[in-house]
Design a protein around this motif. Structure first.
Motif, PDB file in Angstrom:
ATOM      1  N   GLY A 102       0.795  -1.221   0.000  1.00 17.51           N
ATOM      2  CA  GLY A 102       0.000   0.000   0.000  1.00 17.51           C
ATOM      3  C   GLY A 102       0.827   1.270   0.000  1.00 17.51           C
ATOM      4  O   GLY A 102       0.372   2.313  -0.472  1.00 17.51           O
ATOM      5  N   TYR A 103       2.046   1.186   0.533  1.00 16.25           N
ATOM      6  CA  TYR A 103       2.868   2.389   0.662  1.00 16.25           C
ATOM      7  C   TYR A 103       4.172   2.282  -0.120  1.00 16.25           C
ATOM      8  O   TYR A 103       5.171   2.902   0.229  1.00 16.25           O
ATOM      9  CB  TYR A 103       3.148   2.674   2.140  1.00 16.25           C
ATOM     10  CG  TYR A 103       1.974   3.332   2.809  1.00 16.25           C
ATOM     11  CD1 TYR A 103       1.868   4.721   2.895  1.00 16.25           C
ATOM     12  CD2 TYR A 103       0.930   2.565   3.301  1.00 16.25           C
ATOM     13  CE1 TYR A 103       0.774   5.320   3.473  1.00 16.25           C
ATOM     14  CE2 TYR A 103      -0.174   3.159   3.885  1.00 16.25           C
ATOM     15  CZ  TYR A 103      -0.246   4.540   3.962  1.00 16.25           C
ATOM     16  OH  TYR A 103      -1.348   5.134   4.532  1.00 16.25           O
ATOM     17  N   LEU A 104       4.136   1.492  -1.201  1.00 16.95           N
ATOM     18  CA  LEU A 104       5.316   1.395  -2.062  1.00 16.95           C
ATOM     19  C   LEU A 104       5.641   2.755  -2.686  1.00 16.95           C
ATOM     20  O   LEU A 104       6.811   3.125  -2.817  1.00 16.95           O
ATOM     21  CB  LEU A 104       5.086   0.349  -3.158  1.00 16.95           C
ATOM     22  CG  LEU A 104       6.268   0.069  -4.086  1.00 16.95           C
ATOM     23  CD1 LEU A 104       7.464  -0.419  -3.284  1.00 16.95           C
ATOM     24  CD2 LEU A 104       5.881  -0.954  -5.149  1.00 16.95           C
ATOM     25  N   ALA A 105       4.592   3.510  -3.043  1.00 15.68           N
ATOM     26  CA  ALA A 105       4.802   4.843  -3.613  1.00 15.68           C
ATOM     27  C   ALA A 105       5.497   5.762  -2.610  1.00 15.68           C
ATOM     28  O   ALA A 105       6.347   6.591  -2.985  1.00 15.68           O
ATOM     29  CB  ALA A 105       3.476   5.444  -4.052  1.00 15.68           C
ATOM     30  N   LEU A 106       5.136   5.635  -1.324  1.00 17.26           N
ATOM     31  CA  LEU A 106       5.774   6.445  -0.286  1.00 17.26           C
ATOM     32  C   LEU A 106       7.252   6.093  -0.163  1.00 17.26           C
ATOM     33  O   LEU A 106       8.107   6.982  -0.027  1.00 17.26           O
ATOM     34  CB  LEU A 106       5.077   6.217   1.055  1.00 17.26           C
ATOM     35  CG  LEU A 106       5.694   6.910   2.284  1.00 17.26           C
ATOM     36  CD1 LEU A 106       5.640   8.417   2.132  1.00 17.26           C
ATOM     37  CD2 LEU A 106       4.989   6.474   3.552  1.00 17.26           C
ATOM     38  N   ILE A 107       7.562   4.804  -0.237  1.00 18.74           N
ATOM     39  CA  ILE A 107       8.956   4.367  -0.158  1.00 18.74           C
ATOM     40  C   ILE A 107       9.753   4.911  -1.337  1.00 18.74           C
ATOM     41  O   ILE A 107      10.900   5.360  -1.192  1.00 18.74           O
ATOM     42  CB  ILE A 107       9.026   2.829  -0.111  1.00 18.74           C
ATOM     43  CG1 ILE A 107       8.371   2.328   1.178  1.00 18.74           C
ATOM     44  CG2 ILE A 107      10.472   2.341  -0.185  1.00 18.74           C
ATOM     45  CD1 ILE A 107       8.219   0.821   1.249  1.00 18.74           C
ATOM     46  N   LEU A 108       9.125   4.901  -2.535  1.00 12.90           N
ATOM     47  CA  LEU A 108       9.784   5.465  -3.720  1.00 12.90           C
ATOM     48  C   LEU A 108       9.986   6.974  -3.564  1.00 12.90           C
ATOM     49  O   LEU A 108      11.004   7.524  -4.013  1.00 12.90           O
ATOM     50  CB  LEU A 108       8.958   5.170  -4.974  1.00 12.90           C
ATOM     51  CG  LEU A 108       8.861   3.693  -5.375  1.00 12.90           C
ATOM     52  CD1 LEU A 108       7.901   3.526  -6.546  1.00 12.90           C
ATOM     53  CD2 LEU A 108      10.236   3.151  -5.731  1.00 12.90           C
ATOM     54  N   LEU A 109       9.023   7.647  -2.920  1.00 12.01           N
ATOM     55  CA  LEU A 109       9.164   9.081  -2.666  1.00 12.01           C
ATOM     56  C   LEU A 109      10.339   9.351  -1.739  1.00 12.01           C
ATOM     57  O   LEU A 109      11.130  10.270  -1.975  1.00 12.01           O
ATOM     58  CB  LEU A 109       7.878   9.632  -2.049  1.00 12.01           C
ATOM     59  CG  LEU A 109       7.919  11.107  -1.612  1.00 12.01           C
ATOM     60  CD1 LEU A 109       8.158  12.016  -2.803  1.00 12.01           C
ATOM     61  CD2 LEU A 109       6.624  11.489  -0.894  1.00 12.01           C
ATOM     62  N   PHE A 110      10.454   8.549  -0.679  1.00 12.48           N
ATOM     63  CA  PHE A 110      11.593   8.694   0.229  1.00 12.48           C
ATOM     64  C   PHE A 110      12.907   8.518  -0.530  1.00 12.48           C
ATOM     65  O   PHE A 110      13.873   9.242  -0.299  1.00 12.48           O
ATOM     66  CB  PHE A 110      11.510   7.655   1.350  1.00 12.48           C
ATOM     67  CG  PHE A 110      10.445   7.954   2.374  1.00 12.48           C
ATOM     68  CD1 PHE A 110      10.028   9.246   2.613  1.00 12.48           C
ATOM     69  CD2 PHE A 110       9.854   6.936   3.116  1.00 12.48           C
ATOM     70  CE1 PHE A 110       9.050   9.540   3.553  1.00 12.48           C
ATOM     71  CE2 PHE A 110       8.877   7.208   4.060  1.00 12.48           C
ATOM     72  CZ  PHE A 110       8.471   8.509   4.277  1.00 12.48           C
ATOM     73  N   LYS A 111      12.931   7.553  -1.449  1.00  6.48           N
ATOM     74  CA  LYS A 111      14.131   7.309  -2.244  1.00  6.48           C
ATOM     75  C   LYS A 111      14.426   8.486  -3.157  1.00  6.48           C
ATOM     76  O   LYS A 111      15.577   8.932  -3.300  1.00  6.48           O
ATOM     77  CB  LYS A 111      13.943   6.029  -3.067  1.00  6.48           C
ATOM     78  CG  LYS A 111      15.095   5.692  -4.005  1.00  6.48           C
ATOM     79  CD  LYS A 111      16.363   5.380  -3.245  1.00  6.48           C
ATOM     80  CE  LYS A 111      17.471   4.955  -4.207  1.00  6.48           C
ATOM     81  NZ  LYS A 111      18.747   4.711  -3.496  1.00  6.48           N
ATOM     82  N   ASP A 112      13.360   9.033  -3.774  1.00  6.92           N
ATOM     83  CA  ASP A 112      13.520  10.166  -4.685  1.00  6.92           C
ATOM     84  C   ASP A 112      14.010  11.409  -3.954  1.00  6.92           C
ATOM     85  O   ASP A 112      14.765  12.224  -4.507  1.00  6.92           O
ATOM     86  CB  ASP A 112      12.189  10.456  -5.383  1.00  6.92           C
ATOM     87  CG  ASP A 112      12.320  11.517  -6.467  1.00  6.92           C
ATOM     88  OD1 ASP A 112      13.165  11.329  -7.368  1.00  6.92           O
ATOM     89  OD2 ASP A 112      11.587  12.519  -6.419  1.00  6.92           O
ATOM     90  N   LEU A 113      13.583  11.565  -2.697  1.00  8.20           N
ATOM     91  CA  LEU A 113      14.004  12.724  -1.894  1.00  8.20           C
ATOM     92  C   LEU A 113      15.345  12.488  -1.206  1.00  8.20           C
ATOM     93  O   LEU A 113      15.798  13.349  -0.445  1.00  8.20           O
ATOM     94  CB  LEU A 113      12.930  13.028  -0.842  1.00  8.20           C
ATOM     95  CG  LEU A 113      11.562  13.487  -1.378  1.00  8.20           C
ATOM     96  CD1 LEU A 113      10.564  13.627  -0.245  1.00  8.20           C
ATOM     97  CD2 LEU A 113      11.691  14.805  -2.137  1.00  8.20           C
ATOM     98  N   TYR A 138      16.138  10.454   1.193  1.00 10.09           N
ATOM     99  CA  TYR A 138      16.035  10.360   2.649  1.00 10.09           C
ATOM    100  C   TYR A 138      17.048   9.330   3.166  1.00 10.09           C
ATOM    101  O   TYR A 138      17.219   8.267   2.567  1.00 10.09           O
ATOM    102  CB  TYR A 138      14.637   9.919   3.060  1.00 10.09           C
ATOM    103  CG  TYR A 138      13.634  11.043   3.234  1.00 10.09           C
ATOM    104  CD1 TYR A 138      13.751  12.220   2.512  1.00 10.09           C
ATOM    105  CD2 TYR A 138      12.558  10.920   4.109  1.00 10.09           C
ATOM    106  CE1 TYR A 138      12.823  13.238   2.656  1.00 10.09           C
ATOM    107  CE2 TYR A 138      11.629  11.929   4.265  1.00 10.09           C
ATOM    108  CZ  TYR A 138      11.776  13.079   3.531  1.00 10.09           C
ATOM    109  OH  TYR A 138      10.859  14.094   3.678  1.00 10.09           O
ATOM    110  N   SER A 139      17.670   9.662   4.272  1.00  6.88           N
ATOM    111  CA  SER A 139      18.517   8.694   4.944  1.00  6.88           C
ATOM    112  C   SER A 139      17.640   7.744   5.763  1.00  6.88           C
ATOM    113  O   SER A 139      16.449   7.998   5.954  1.00  6.88           O
ATOM    114  CB  SER A 139      19.516   9.400   5.855  1.00  6.88           C
ATOM    115  OG  SER A 139      18.833  10.047   6.923  1.00  6.88           O
ATOM    116  N   ILE A 140      18.230   6.658   6.249  1.00  3.78           N
ATOM    117  CA  ILE A 140      17.474   5.721   7.080  1.00  3.78           C
ATOM    118  C   ILE A 140      16.920   6.429   8.311  1.00  3.78           C
ATOM    119  O   ILE A 140      15.769   6.211   8.708  1.00  3.78           O
ATOM    120  CB  ILE A 140      18.368   4.529   7.507  1.00  3.78           C
ATOM    121  CG1 ILE A 140      18.826   3.724   6.293  1.00  3.78           C
ATOM    122  CG2 ILE A 140      17.606   3.631   8.481  1.00  3.78           C
ATOM    123  CD1 ILE A 140      17.705   3.089   5.517  1.00  3.78           C
ATOM    124  N   GLY A 141      17.718   7.306   8.895  1.00  9.87           N
ATOM    125  CA  GLY A 141      17.274   8.046  10.076  1.00  9.87           C
ATOM    126  C   GLY A 141      16.085   8.938   9.779  1.00  9.87           C
ATOM    127  O   GLY A 141      15.155   9.050  10.583  1.00  9.87           O
TER     128      GLY A 141
END
Length: 254
Positions: free
Chosen positions: A194-205, A207-210
């Motif tokens: 359901g939140y694969l798009a959110l994970i891709l957004l984090f990657k695009d931005l 984002y660090s793990i923290g």
């Protein structure tokens, strides 16, 4: 023809093919539960109402539909209902404390851009809304586990009338352990899907793990998954004990 209608027809056909009359009831229950959620949301828009009370009422209605309408009123559904309500009461206090402490209410930074034109001063307590979201996300999983344990325990008692309370409880726990791993993984993969798009957004931005683990959106979903998983773990011994007590009591009639 609309894609949603086609998919609904395929689902209905498969549910009838596999489940027969109960499959039809299960299909209808989807729309009944959807209607319950819509009514809850409608009344929740009133600032004078308490979202948590509305949510608990909606949860009880959903549990009744899933258990009594689909599986009829009998010993196993009654015990599954009692187990679900007891677990919901225990979870409610835990969820309210966790939600308030984690401060996951409201919207995350990633959502602010889309909401910027709108006012957030709508007179609704977002903490209570967050608690409601977690409870609604949890009730389906624990109801599923409750009936999945109650049904085989009743069959065990029917085929082995001399089973003691301890043996029945042990059997219920064994059944629950088999369910525990699969259900918790189901919740996890439902989040990922359901939140694969959110994970891709984090990657695009970038984002660090923290930054990811401190993102309000991410934390809110993880809290929901963990609370639902805790609910699954809690309801296993509760359902096993309640059913073992009922099946060995004098009031039980096969």
């Amino acid at each position: 023809m609309n894609v949603l209608v086609v998919l609904a027809m395929i689902l209905f056909g498969l549910m009838v093919l596999v489940g027969g009359k109960k499959g039809v009831k299960s299909f209808i229950s989807l729309f009944i539960n959807f209607g319950v959620i819509l009514v809850m949301v409608f009344f929740m828009m009133d600032p004078n109402t308490n979202p948590i009370i509305l949510t608990l009422m909606a949860c009880i209605s959903i549990v009744c539909v899933n258990l009594f309408y689909v599986n009829e009123v009998n010993g196993k559904t009654k015990m599954a209902f009692v187990s679900t309500i007891v677990t919901l009461i225990v979870l409610f206090l835990f969820i309210y404390f966790i939600t308030s402490s984690a401060m996951i209410q409201g919207f995350g930074e990633e959502e602010i851009v889309e909401l910027a034109p709108f006012s957030l001063l709508i007179g609704i307590d977002f903490v209570k809304i967050s608690v409601s979201i977690v409870i609604i996300s949890t009730v389906g999983a624990i109801t599923d586990v409750a009936i999945a344990i109650s049904s085989p325990m009743r069959e065990l008692k029917v085929h082995n009338p001399n089973m003691s309370r301890k043996d029945l409880f042990t059997s219920g726990m064994r059944i629950g352990r088999d369910i525990l791993g699969t259900d918790t993984n189901t919740l996890f993969f439902a989040f990922i899907g359901g939140y694969l798009a959110l994970i891709l957004l984090f990657k695009d931005l970038s984002y660090s793990i923290g930054e990811i683990v401190n993102s309000k959106i991410f934390v809110a979903e993880i809290v929901t998954i963990l609370c639902a998983s805790i609910g699954i773990a809690i309801i296993i011994p509760i359902t096993s004990w309640i059913n073992a007590t009922y099946l060995t009591s004098k009031s039980y009639k096969p």
